[in-house]
Design an enzyme around this catalytic site. Structure first.
Site, PDB file in Angstrom:
ATOM      1  CG  ASP A 172       4.231  11.518  18.537  1.00  0.00           C
ATOM      2  OD1 ASP A 172       3.488  11.819  19.491  1.00  0.00           O
ATOM      3  OD2 ASP A 172       4.422  12.254  17.563  1.00  0.00           O
TER       4      ASP A 172
ATOM      5  CG  ASP B 112      -0.893   5.914   3.096  1.00  0.00           C
ATOM      6  OD1 ASP B 112      -0.434   6.860   2.429  1.00  0.00           O
ATOM      7  OD2 ASP B 112      -2.114   5.786   3.363  1.00  0.00           O
ATOM      8  CE  LYS B 113       1.090   0.737   7.494  1.00  0.00           C
ATOM      9  NZ  LYS B 113       1.797   1.232   8.664  1.00  0.00           N
TER      10      LYS B 113
ATOM     11  CE  LYS C  50      -7.498   0.591   2.179  1.00  0.00           C
ATOM     12  NZ  LYS C  50      -8.120   1.939   2.014  1.00  0.00           N
TER      13      LYS C  50
ATOM     14  CD  GLU D  34      12.686  17.425  11.026  1.00  0.00           C
ATOM     15  OE1 GLU D  34      12.178  17.908   9.996  1.00  0.00           O
ATOM     16  OE2 GLU D  34      12.079  16.685  11.799  1.00  0.00           O
TER      17      GLU D  34
ATOM     18  CD  GLU E 227       7.192  12.585   8.762  1.00  0.00           C
ATOM     19  OE1 GLU E 227       6.339  11.883   8.187  1.00  0.00           O
ATOM     20  OE2 GLU E 227       7.213  12.788   9.986  1.00  0.00           O
TER      21      GLU E 227
ATOM     22  CE  LYS F   3       6.765  11.194  14.393  1.00  0.00           C
ATOM     23  NZ  LYS F   3       5.514  11.539  15.087  1.00  0.00           N
TER      24      LYS F   3
ATOM     25  CG  HIS G 259      -1.891   1.093   1.279  1.00  0.00           C
ATOM     26  ND1 HIS G 259      -1.562   2.379   1.650  1.00  0.00           N
ATOM     27  CD2 HIS G 259      -3.218   1.123   0.989  1.00  0.00           C
ATOM     28  CE1 HIS G 259      -2.623   3.142   1.602  1.00  0.00           C
ATOM     29  NE2 HIS G 259      -3.655   2.403   1.202  1.00  0.00           N
TER      30      HIS G 259
ATOM     31  CE  LYS H 214      12.457  12.846  16.861  1.00  0.00           C
ATOM     32  NZ  LYS H 214      13.937  12.858  16.859  1.00  0.00           N
TER      33      LYS H 214
ATOM     34  CG  ASP I  34      -4.237   6.890  -3.203  1.00  0.00           C
ATOM     35  OD1 ASP I  34      -4.155   8.113  -3.385  1.00  0.00           O
ATOM     36  OD2 ASP I  34      -4.877   6.376  -2.274  1.00  0.00           O
ATOM     37  CB  ALA I  35      -0.225  10.464  -3.192  1.00  0.00           C
TER      38      ALA I  35
ATOM     39  NE  ARG J 229      -2.171   9.177   3.340  1.00  0.00           N
ATOM     40  CZ  ARG J 229      -2.093   9.736   2.128  1.00  0.00           C
ATOM     41  NH1 ARG J 229      -2.434  11.006   1.971  1.00  0.00           N
ATOM     42  NH2 ARG J 229      -1.654   9.060   1.100  1.00  0.00           N
ATOM     43  CE  LYS J 230      -4.150   3.372   4.995  1.00  0.00           C
ATOM     44  NZ  LYS J 230      -4.173   4.740   4.466  1.00  0.00           N
TER      45      LYS J 230
ATOM     46  CG  PHE K 130      -6.856  -3.225  -6.684  1.00  0.00           C
ATOM     47  CD1 PHE K 130      -6.002  -2.198  -7.069  1.00  0.00           C
ATOM     48  CD2 PHE K 130      -6.890  -3.563  -5.329  1.00  0.00           C
ATOM     49  CE1 PHE K 130      -5.202  -1.527  -6.168  1.00  0.00           C
ATOM     50  CE2 PHE K 130      -6.098  -2.900  -4.404  1.00  0.00           C
ATOM     51  CZ  PHE K 130      -5.243  -1.885  -4.829  1.00  0.00           C
TER      52      PHE K 130
END
Length: 387
Positions: free
Chosen positions: A277, A16-17, A171, A55, A42, A271, A14, A275, A244-245, A250-251, A236
């Site tokens: 997060d 995003d992945k 998906k 960074e 990123e 990260k 995918h 961090k 798709d970008a 994002r997931k 598909f």
């Protein structure tokens, strides 16, 4: 009372992945050479181009583009405009902001003469959540675990060549019916998988049911009313960044608990463990899993909140949804007493300055025993609070 809950997952192909995997592989390569590296990497992928930014402060020198191409090749993009050997790669990497480094290098508490674990301040403000429940042997919600396993099964069949027409993008989605808090059946399964041009949707539907669903979903959860929606658009063929970008981070719901508990909004991939997060979310899962494994609660959500540059969390909140053997405020006191939630202590307890992150980038960060935050090594000792 009957209710329904749905969670989704995606394959490593995918878009995003793809970005998450590249971000985490870069982090791993930095940590392999420099365990003290700071990174927040990123990626954005679209059509024939990958953009790498963020960074990095480290003594390590790595080839970002070569690392990215290796990941793209491993995932399976060897043809088309985003093929590993020919996609365009743009790099814009710079050092960590000195304003942020002020609080990470030396926390507010350390500046006031604090102890060793006060050395590192939280890399940002924010709230992080952990969760555990008794729905599965992994102490995870059933919908997200089934969705992850379906997505992973698609990838295994593709990479082994058992289903040769499968392509990297895909998906999955699973809707589980509950009676009270108990999962009783799977109501709906959605699988969308990229495929070659020559394969019929009938064959894809048949293979997905026989070779994917039947190997993942326990038979007792399926019945004559279970719905199967397989490639519901009818085609598909175009997938990945060509279709798709993609974007790192994002997931976040796929990465955690499938929406079964709250989310603070922070992403993980790319990260380093200063961090919070990332590191505090891992620690929150570790705490919840050990509390549930100890029998103190059957379900638990933990929120931990931080201020930038401050080592100690500003708040600790526990919700056991009425399943706790002790009051929630009492469990919160136990958490603060038994678990050190300062970033430096978390990094040491979970041994997070290692190149372990690329494996987290797809199929969930939780419910997989290979990760240190999934250990239940504190559960036995925690049982003393039930005596």
């Amino acid at each position: 009372m009957r209710r329904f809950f749905t969670s989704e997952s995606v394959t490593e192909g995918h878009p995003d992945k793809v970005c998450d995997k590249i971000s985490d592989r870069i982090l791993d390569e930095l940590l392999r050479r420099d365990p003290m590296a700071r990174a927040a990497v990123e990626c954005c992928a679209a059509f024939d181009t990958l953009f790498i930014t963020g960074e990095v402060t480290s003594s390590a020198q790595i080839d970002y583009a070569a690392t990215a191409r290796e990941v793209i090749r491993e995932i399976g993009y060897e043809h088309g405009s985003f093929a590993a050997h020919k996609c365009n790669i743009i790099e814009r990497i710079h050092g960590q902001s000195p304003d942020i480094a002020l609080g990470v290098d030396r926390s507010m508490e350390k500046k006031a003469g604090g102890e060793e674990y006060d050395l590192i301040g939280a890399g940002d403000q924010g709230m992080m959540f952990g969760y555990a429940c008794r729905e599965t042997e992994e102490l995870m919600p059933l919908p997200i675990m089934l969705a992850h396993k379906l997505a992973l099964r698609l990838t295994e069949l593709r990479k082994s060549g058992q289903i040769a027409y499968l392509r990297a993008d895909g998906k999955t989605q699973v809707t589980v019916e509950y009676e009270g808090k108990t999962p009783v059946r799977v109501d709906t399964i959605v699988v969308s998988t990229q495929h070659d041009e020559a394969t019929s949707q009938e064959q894809i539907a048949r293979d997905v049911r026989e070779l994917v669903v039947s190997k993942v979903v326990p038979a007792h959860l399926l019945d004559e009313n279970t719905r199967y929606l397989i490639n519901p658009t009818g085609r598909f063929e175009i997938g990945g960044p060509e279709g798709d970008a993609g974007l790192t981070g994002r997931k976040i719901v796929v990465d955690t608990y499938g929406g079964k508990c709250a989310h603070g909004g922070g992403a993980f991939s790319g990260k380093d463990p200063t961090k919070v997060d990332r590191s505090a979310t891992y620690m929150a899962r570790y705490v919840c899993k050990n509390i549930v494994a100890a029998g103190i609660a059957d379900e638990m959500e933990l929120q931990v909140a931080y201020a930038i540059g401050v080592a100690h969390p500003v708040s600790v909140f526990v919700n056991t949804f009425g399943t706790g053997k002790l009051a929630d405020d009492e469990i919160a006191r136990i958490v603060k007493k038994e678990f050190d939630l300062r970033p430096a202590a978390i990094i040491e307890a979970l041994d997070l300055r290692r190149p372990i992150y690329s494996a987290t980038a797809a199929y969930g960060h939780f419910g997989r025993e290979e990760f240190p935050w999934e250990k239940t090594d504190r559960a036995e000792a925690l049982k003393k609070y039930l005596a």
